[in-house]
Design a protein around this motif. Structure first.
Motif, PDB file in Angstrom:
ATOM      1  N   HIS A 105       0.819  -1.026   0.049  1.00  0.00           N
ATOM      2  CA  HIS A 105      -0.043   0.105   0.029  1.00  0.00           C
ATOM      3  C   HIS A 105       0.980   1.249   0.214  1.00  0.00           C
ATOM      4  N   SER A 106       0.495   2.181  -0.921  1.00  0.00           N
ATOM      5  CA  SER A 106       1.146   3.497  -0.776  1.00  0.00           C
ATOM      6  C   SER A 106       0.120   4.340  -0.938  1.00  0.00           C
ATOM      7  N   TYR A 107       0.511   5.635  -0.221  1.00  0.00           N
ATOM      8  CA  TYR A 107      -0.329   6.851  -0.056  1.00  0.00           C
ATOM      9  C   TYR A 107      -0.127   7.891  -1.274  1.00  0.00           C
ATOM     10  N   GLY A 121       7.728  -0.683   7.263  1.00  0.00           N
ATOM     11  CA  GLY A 121       6.435  -1.210   6.212  1.00  0.00           C
ATOM     12  C   GLY A 121       6.625  -2.632   5.734  1.00  0.00           C
ATOM     13  N   LYS A 122       7.605  -3.476   6.677  1.00  0.00           N
ATOM     14  CA  LYS A 122       7.528  -5.050   6.500  1.00  0.00           C
ATOM     15  C   LYS A 122       7.548  -5.641   7.729  1.00  0.00           C
ATOM     16  N   ASP A 179       6.819   0.581  -8.592  1.00  0.00           N
ATOM     17  CA  ASP A 179       6.764  -0.880  -8.325  1.00  0.00           C
ATOM     18  C   ASP A 179       7.414  -1.020  -6.845  1.00  0.00           C
ATOM     19  N   PRO A 180       6.583  -1.944  -6.025  1.00  0.00           N
ATOM     20  CA  PRO A 180       6.944  -2.037  -4.786  1.00  0.00           C
ATOM     21  C   PRO A 180       8.242  -2.861  -4.438  1.00  0.00           C
ATOM     22  N   HIS A 181       8.514  -3.459  -5.378  1.00  0.00           N
ATOM     23  CA  HIS A 181      10.095  -4.240  -5.298  1.00  0.00           C
ATOM     24  C   HIS A 181      11.104  -3.392  -5.710  1.00  0.00           C
ATOM     25  N   THR A 182      10.904  -2.455  -6.672  1.00  0.00           N
ATOM     26  CA  THR A 182      12.140  -1.495  -6.921  1.00  0.00           C
ATOM     27  C   THR A 182      12.020  -0.062  -6.140  1.00  0.00           C
ATOM     28  N   TYR A 196       6.100   3.171  -0.561  1.00  0.00           N
ATOM     29  CA  TYR A 196       5.228   2.470   0.255  1.00  0.00           C
ATOM     30  C   TYR A 196       5.119   2.487   1.776  1.00  0.00           C
ATOM     31  N   ALA A 197       3.846   2.541   2.361  1.00  0.00           N
ATOM     32  CA  ALA A 197       3.660   2.383   3.679  1.00  0.00           C
ATOM     33  C   ALA A 197       3.815   1.270   4.150  1.00  0.00           C
ATOM     34  N   ILE A 198       3.249   0.172   3.059  1.00  0.00           N
ATOM     35  CA  ILE A 198       3.236  -1.202   3.304  1.00  0.00           C
ATOM     36  C   ILE A 198       4.194  -1.891   2.315  1.00  0.00           C
TER      37      ILE A 198
END
Length: 399
Positions: free
Chosen positions: A11-13, A221-222, A19-22, A27-29
């Motif tokens: 999740h991003s605000y 976030g992890k 991309d969450p991986h790069t 991302y907050a989560i």
């Protein structure tokens, strides 16, 4: 009750995150998979801003994730409202109906599901007794103190047995400190009686350990570790876990694979040694194997203050250190020492006396943990229990 599964959740605000991986910083989560098993008592623990409340609101349906799925018993619930998900949520600050009595507040969710009046009265009495609200049942909620209102809010969350899960978002913030311990134990007892899936969000490790059978510790976030309080204390899977869990944080020693000069010539051919400055430290064969398979220079050894052995006489495999300060903390002393330029904390018995400024440290091999790029490696392989794949949860000889 339900098993709650998170699949590829992120999740991003931001309106247009990468991309969450790069682009994890967006991302907050960050991307994670996780399972909360039916009937479990869990804590979601971490400092402010780590994403724990965001994750809880995604599970409850108050927030839609940017990516991934939330499943209740294998049913995807991303588009369902909190009411349709059949969850109860207790917030940081009390949410009560001031114009109603305590009894009416507790009965309200039961009336909504059209429970017979006799059963409503019975259930209201049962939960009121559990939380010691019986004497207040006929009082208007507006006349209660803040901590009493929060007890009502908690009782209203607990009154229904048919909910999929009960989610607590730092519910003891407004509770008087003298009542917190009692309420934590009471919640644990209620869970044992009702066997409902409970997820408790907190920044307080004592609250988490008192309430939960297993703790998910969040950082940036992890979920960096998921396990029992004992597992988090004895085998911190990430340097942050070592720092965050325990009365005093874990000591970390930056290391290299080889020494210099005479030390290099003497030890380079021997297995099982690493170097801090030019001091040779012994590590296990599994740790050595993990070290040899990695090319990273982000290498640390970690050991808790409780596990360092301290004496005033030199022994085999001991290292000299200088005493900087001694704090008397009731049943023990916390000794701050200088270990060749590195400040370390050592916990010793209260009765221990110091006659000089020099002491000797021993680092028992079983408590000396190896971290590469902040994650624990070189441990005996443990089964992952199938509960989470977020982060490096399996202890192994590989990074």
């Amino acid at each position: 009750m339900a098993t709650i599964t998170l699949k590829g959740l992120a999740h991003s605000y931001l309106s247009q995150p990468g991309d969450p991986h790069t682009h994890p910083q967006d991302y907050a989560i960050q991307a994670l998979d996780h399972v909360w098993k039916q009937g479990g008592a869990y804590a979601l623990l971490g400092p402010s801003g780590c994403g724990k409340s965001t994750l809880l609101n995604i599970i409850s349906g108050l927030l839609s994730p940017s990516q991934g799925e939330v499943l209740f018993d294998d049913q995807v619930v991303n588009t369902l409202s909190p009411e349709k998900r059949n969850i109860a949520q207790v917030f940081q600050f009390p949410v009560v109906y001031d114009a109603m009595t305590v009894a009416e507040n507790l009965a309200f969710p039961l009336k909504n599901i059209k429970m017979p009046k006799a059963l409503i009265n019975e259930k209201v009495r049962e939960i009121a007794d559990m939380l010691e609200l019986t004497d207040s049942l006929d009082k208007k909620a507006k006349n209660l103190s803040a901590d009493q209102k929060q007890k009502v809010s908690m009782a209203r969350g607990l009154v229904r047995e048919d909910v999929s899960a009960i989610l607590f978002d730092e519910p003891l913030t407004v509770i008087d400190p003298n009542l917190k311990w009692k309420l934590r134990r009471k919640l644990k007892q209620i869970h044992e009686q009702l066997n409902i899936t409970m997820l408790y969000v907190t920044h307080d490790q004592l609250e988490a350990a008192t309430f939960a059978d297993e703790i998910a510790l969040m950082y940036q976030g992890k979920i960096v570790q998921f396990g029992s309080p004992q597992e988090l204390f004895e085998r911190p899977n990430h340097t942050f876990v070592g720092y965050f869990i325990g009365s005093h944080g874990m000591n970390f020693i930056p290391i290299e694979k080889s020494g210099e000069g005479e030390k290099k010539d003497k030890y380079d051919k021997n297995e099982g040694r690493v170097f801090y400055q030019n001091i040779a430290l012994v590590i296990s064969g599994a740790q050595q194997a993990a070290l040899q398979s990695s090319h990273s220079t982000n290498l640390k050894l970690g050991i808790r203050p409780e596990f360092i052995e301290l004496s005033e006489t030199s022994e085999a495999n001991s290292f000299p250190a200088s005493v900087l300060s001694v704090q008397h903390l009731g049943s023990y002393q916390l000794v701050m020492v200088d270990f060749d330029g590195l400040e370390m904390q050592v916990r010793v018995a209260e009765k221990m006396q110091f006659s000089g400024a020099t002491v000797y440290l021993v680092f028992p091999e079983q408590w000396l943990k190896l971290y590469i790029v902040e994650y624990l490696v070189g441990e005996p392989f443990l089964v992952n229990k199938g509960k989470s794949k977020a982060g490096n949860y399996e202890y192994s000889t590989q990074l």
